[in-house]
Design a protein around this motif. Structure first.
Motif, PDB file in Angstrom:
ATOM      1  N   UNK A  59       0.814  -1.212   0.000  1.00 14.18           N
ATOM      2  CA  UNK A  59       0.000   0.000   0.000  1.00 14.18           C
ATOM      3  C   UNK A  59       0.854   1.272   0.000  1.00 14.18           C
ATOM      4  N   UNK A  60       2.028   1.204   0.609  1.00 15.06           N
ATOM      5  CA  UNK A  60       2.893   2.392   0.711  1.00 15.06           C
ATOM      6  C   UNK A  60       4.166   2.272  -0.117  1.00 15.06           C
ATOM      7  N   UNK A  61       4.525   1.067  -0.483  1.00 18.34           N
ATOM      8  CA  UNK A  61       5.799   0.844  -1.163  1.00 18.34           C
ATOM      9  C   UNK A  61       6.973   0.782  -0.213  1.00 18.34           C
ATOM     10  N   UNK A  62       6.726   0.861   1.091  1.00 19.15           N
ATOM     11  CA  UNK A  62       7.820   0.861   2.074  1.00 19.15           C
ATOM     12  C   UNK A  62       8.496  -0.509   2.107  1.00 19.15           C
ATOM     13  N   UNK A  63       9.794  -0.510   1.834  1.00 15.42           N
ATOM     14  CA  UNK A  63      10.582  -1.738   1.873  1.00 15.42           C
ATOM     15  C   UNK A  63      10.932  -2.039   3.326  1.00 15.42           C
ATOM     16  N   UNK A  64      10.539  -3.207   3.810  1.00 17.03           N
ATOM     17  CA  UNK A  64      10.696  -3.564   5.217  1.00 17.03           C
ATOM     18  C   UNK A  64      11.931  -4.429   5.485  1.00 17.03           C
ATOM     19  N   UNK A  65      12.386  -5.156   4.491  1.00 21.42           N
ATOM     20  CA  UNK A  65      13.574  -6.007   4.670  1.00 21.42           C
ATOM     21  C   UNK A  65      14.275  -6.146   3.332  1.00 21.42           C
ATOM     22  N   UNK A  66      15.610  -6.243   3.374  1.00 25.93           N
ATOM     23  CA  UNK A  66      16.417  -6.279   2.145  1.00 25.93           C
ATOM     24  C   UNK A  66      17.662  -7.111   2.444  1.00 25.93           C
ATOM     25  N   UNK A  67      17.758  -8.267   1.836  1.00 26.11           N
ATOM     26  CA  UNK A  67      18.925  -9.139   2.021  1.00 26.11           C
ATOM     27  C   UNK A  67      19.477  -9.458   0.634  1.00 26.11           C
ATOM     28  N   UNK A  68      20.671  -8.948   0.345  1.00 22.55           N
ATOM     29  CA  UNK A  68      21.225  -9.095  -0.997  1.00 22.55           C
ATOM     30  C   UNK A  68      22.113 -10.303  -1.196  1.00 22.55           C
ATOM     31  N   UNK A  69      22.374 -11.066  -0.125  1.00 24.96           N
ATOM     32  CA  UNK A  69      23.236 -12.232  -0.242  1.00 24.96           C
ATOM     33  C   UNK A  69      23.414 -12.894   1.107  1.00 24.96           C
ATOM     34  N   UNK A  70      24.286 -13.899   1.151  1.00 25.02           N
ATOM     35  CA  UNK A  70      24.450 -14.662   2.387  1.00 25.02           C
ATOM     36  C   UNK A  70      25.425 -14.016   3.367  1.00 25.02           C
ATOM     37  N   UNK A  71      26.351 -13.186   2.874  1.00 27.30           N
ATOM     38  CA  UNK A  71      27.346 -12.583   3.768  1.00 27.30           C
ATOM     39  C   UNK A  71      28.045 -11.462   3.009  1.00 27.30           C
TER      40      UNK A  71
END
Length: 776
Positions: free
Chosen positions: A438-450
């Motif tokens: 509804x807002x587009x707010x990104x709540x979590x972002x994990x781009x890889x394992x480490x």
């Protein structure tokens, strides 16, 4: 006799006269020295304007939606100032008791302390007040070893200390003193020190913790509490501070004795760009900020320095959800990687970690990786010849590499740089992003394992084939343009699109993933749930690939999509960032909202420099969007995502071995779609509840790095478990408010989504056909 008395009296008056002459001369000389120092005779002195706003490098701070510090950006100084009101009383008491017992009684110079230091030659303590020490830290610098220079520095400190006392309150001086000091290990200022050494904010410090930090003022390099440095000396110094606090009545003797017996009890949390929470997100934000400062200069026209100007970046990330996401990735990827290693030992696969490649193809991959490595670029800049660079890649070198089986996820080893490249290519990579639609707010972002060892951000830098997660765009186009419903049916039979139709150059006859056809009709809901390729081919043939590409682009897939029929099966390369935004359109009743990471930026004084404006686009009607959500609910009700619902099956080896945290036993409405690309190179899962859309991708750096079988290589085995673990953890924290309700149904829905009657009729028709075959 009288003459002797007269002479004695004259000598006495002469002594008194010279005493006062010397006394007033000393005062005048002292005053003159102060005056000369203030005029800059002993070196430049800061202007009064500079005293009002002393310049210190302040780190840029990333603040989560729930008010936690995610991390900072800095070059040399990891400093975030705090106000006096945020300092606990025990910390202030420890400082005054140890460094300047008469701090509240003097005006910058402690005369008694000076005379004591002068009389005992410093053997009973120095005379530097807190104000003088602050002056040295801010304006004077490190004490010179040259005696003459040291004396002039001391004079300058006196002058500046009195100026500081006139300019600031005692409380402000104490706050500045705590904020300016370097506590070592990137702990610049009391807030960084408190977070790094004890994992808490300054106001939460206990008495013994405050005493340890104040003890470090004597010499933070010497009194370093880390186990590898000087914990014993630091504890002894802490106990001296506690003794000082007892001496001046800040704590009782009995409490002092008990506190001195306690160990240091560190909770060491290093703050660096490669460690901590949301590392991939923070590095993305670094790039975002570098672009932002180019277009948003300061009022005087100069650029903001994102490493030194103390900007506060208020992000949409929720630190609790971010932690849940990182925990889910770690838990699943550790087990998945272990299974991958079992299946790809040198005995089982001589070309590990690559499958289905000729030797020359592997050589090309290694050659490309070698030439794009940091080592190659660094040596090239130094002017080293290519032959010598190649030779260096074959020399064994001590190095620290990533290792899932080590407590710190890294180990020391010796291998050639070329072998290390191949070693790292054996590791599966992942990406995950979670957004409020509804807002587009990104709540979590994990781009890889480490991030420390795998710095490529697969959320937004990487693009891979979407597989079956692209099919909803085909279904959306069909429902939107042909007014179909999830209950409409098509036959599951071989279907071919003729040459030159829709731009294809040859006849295209896609097969189902198992190579079989049921030869029966399937509802669209059933077909999407089971990723039936033949029906997806029929749909794209009817609407045309161009319209599918247009819908996908309108929903946030930014790259150009070649309008050919094969896009129906997920040939286009996309990234997780785009896919989450696109799926958010379905959950948000057909309105696309561009993902948002930053809500506000403030400067160090709290002035708002930036506030985001939502970017939205109406793409689908509410009815079409809801029909698509209903279609994708079928994936978790009777398709490839049903393992989110199941209880544990001890006979299922896949669940037992790699589906970490299974059973998930989620009972609330969930819409989603799994995706698997050719040769199991990519595994996807896109999952939605009404107020949260999350996308997960898993695969190797090279497409040739993959599982041999669909059992382990499908999206339901590679990616879905991360989503399940993440959501399970989110639901355990009710404060997060993640919805367990059903998706909102539009009023007067014009598209039929209740397929009960249709399915009953189809079953009757199948029975009738079976009877007719028997009669025949």
């Amino acid at each position: 006799m009288a003459t002797a008395k007269k002479k004695q009296k004259n000598r006495f008056f002469k002594f008194i006269k010279w005493f006062w002459i010397l006394f007033f001369t000393g005062i005048c000389a002292g005053g003159l020295i102060f005056l000369l120092a203030s005029w800059g005779v002993f070196g430049p002195m800061p202007e009064y304007e500079y005293l009002e706003n002393p310049e210190t490098n302040l780190a840029t701070e990333f603040i989560s939606a729930d008010g936690e510090t995610l991390g900072k950006l800095y070059l040399d100084d990891n400093r975030t100032p705090v106000d006096f009101k945020d300092l606990p009383k025990n910390l202030v008491d420890a400082l005054v008791a140890t460094e300047d017992a008469r701090f509240y009684e003097h005006a910058g110079i402690d005369a008694r302390g000076f005379l004591r230091a002068l009389f005992y030659l410093g053997k009973k303590g120095g005379a530097s007040t807190i104000s003088q020490q602050l002056a040295r830290q801010l304006f004077v610098g490190v004490r010179s070893r040259n005696k003459v220079e040291a004396i002039t520095q001391k004079i300058k400190e006196w002058v500046l200390a009195t100026r500081l006392e006139r300019q600031y309150t005692k409380e402000e001086i104490i706050a500045m003193y705590f904020n300016i000091y370097d506590f070592g290990n990137n702990a610049d200022g009391i807030r960084s020190a408190s977070r790094i050494y004890f994992g808490k904010e300054p106001k939460e410090l206990r008495v013994e913790e405050s005493a340890m930090l104040v003890g470090m003022f004597k010499n933070s390099s010497l009194y370093n509490p880390r186990p590898s440095r000087n914990p014993v000396g630091t504890k002894n110094r802490r106990n001296v501070v506690l003794a000082q606090m007892a001496k001046y009545g800040y704590i009782q003797e009995q409490l002092k004795d008990s506190l001195q017996k306690l160990p240091l009890k560190l909770n060491y949390n290093p703050e660096s760009h490669r460690e901590g929470l949301a590392t991939y997100f923070r590095m993305y934000m670094q790039r975002w900020l570098n672009n932002w400062v180019k277009d948003n200069p300061k009022p005087d026209g100069t650029k903001y320095n994102i490493y030194q100007d103390g900007l506060k970046i208020y992000t949409t990330i929720d630190s609790r959800m971010q932690q849940n996401a990182e925990d889910a990735v770690t838990a699943h990827m550790k087990k998945l990687q272990a299974e991958f290693f079992v299946q790809n030992t040198p005995e089982r696969n001589k070309t590990t970690p690559f499958l289905d490649l000729e030797p020359f193809e592997i050589d090309n991959i290694m050659e490309r990786a070698m030439k794009t490595s940091q080592r190659w670029r660094a040596l090239k800049r130094q002017g080293v010849s290519e032959n010598k660079i190649r030779a260096s890649f074959k020399e064994k070198t001590p190095m620290t590499v990533f290792d899932w089986n080590s407590d710190s996820y890294e180990k020391d080893t010796v291998m050639t740089p070329l072998d290390s490249i191949r070693y790292y290519k054996t590791f599966l990579r992942t990406a995950m992003m979670s957004m409020e639609p509804q807002t587009g707010h990104v709540k979590a972002w994990v781009g890889g394992v480490d991030y420390k060892h795998f710095q490529y951000d697969n959320v937004i830098q990487g693009s891979r084939q979407a597989g079956s997660t692209f099919k909803p765009f085909v279904y959306a186009a069909a429902i939107d343009q042909l007014r179909l419903s999830p209950c409409d049916s098509l036959p599951d039979t071989q279907y071919c699109i003729e040459p030159l139709k829709h731009g294809n150059m040859e006849q295209w006859c896609p097969k189902n993933s198992d190579g079989k056809y049921s030869m029966k009709k399937r509802t669209l809901k059933n077909a999407l749930a089971n990723s039936v390729n033949t029906i997806t081919a029929q749909l794209i043939d009817q609407v045309g690939p161009g319209s599918v590409a247009t819908i996908a682009n309108n929903m946030g897939i930014s790259r150009e999509i070649l309008p050919v029929p094969a896009i129906a099966l997920g040939v286009p390369e996309v990234n997780v960032y785009e896919m989450v935004g696109a799926y958010g359109t379905f959950a948000n009743q057909g309105v696309y909202v561009k993902p948002v990471m930053v809500t506000r930026i403030e400067d160090k004084n709290g002035t708002v420099l930036y506030e985001y404006v939502p970017e939205t686009k109406d793409v689908l009607s509410k009815d079409v969007a809801y029909a698509m959500v209903d279609l994708m609910k079928g994936v978790t009700q009777g398709g490839s995502g049903t393992r989110l619902r199941h209880s544990y099956n001890k006979n299922n080896t896949v669940y037992k071995e790699i589906i970490t945290g299974y059973p998930y036993e989620l009972t609330n409405p969930i819409a989603g779609k799994t995706g698997t690309t050719q040769n199991q190179s990519d595994g996807w899962f896109m999952g939605m509840v009404p107020n949260l859309v999350t996308g997960v991708w898993v695969g190797g750096e090279e497409r040739a790095t993959h599982f041999k079988s669909i059992l382990y290589g499908q999206g339901a085995s590679m990616a879905l478990p991360i989503w399940g673990l993440y959501m399970k953890a989110n639901y355990e924290n009710e404060e997060l408010g993640i919805s367990k309700s059903d998706f909102e149904k539009p009023e007067n829905l014009s598209i039929n989504v209740d397929c009960t009657k249709v399915i009953e009729e189809m079953k009757k028709e199948e029975v009738k056909d079976d009877l007719e075959e028997l009669d025949f």
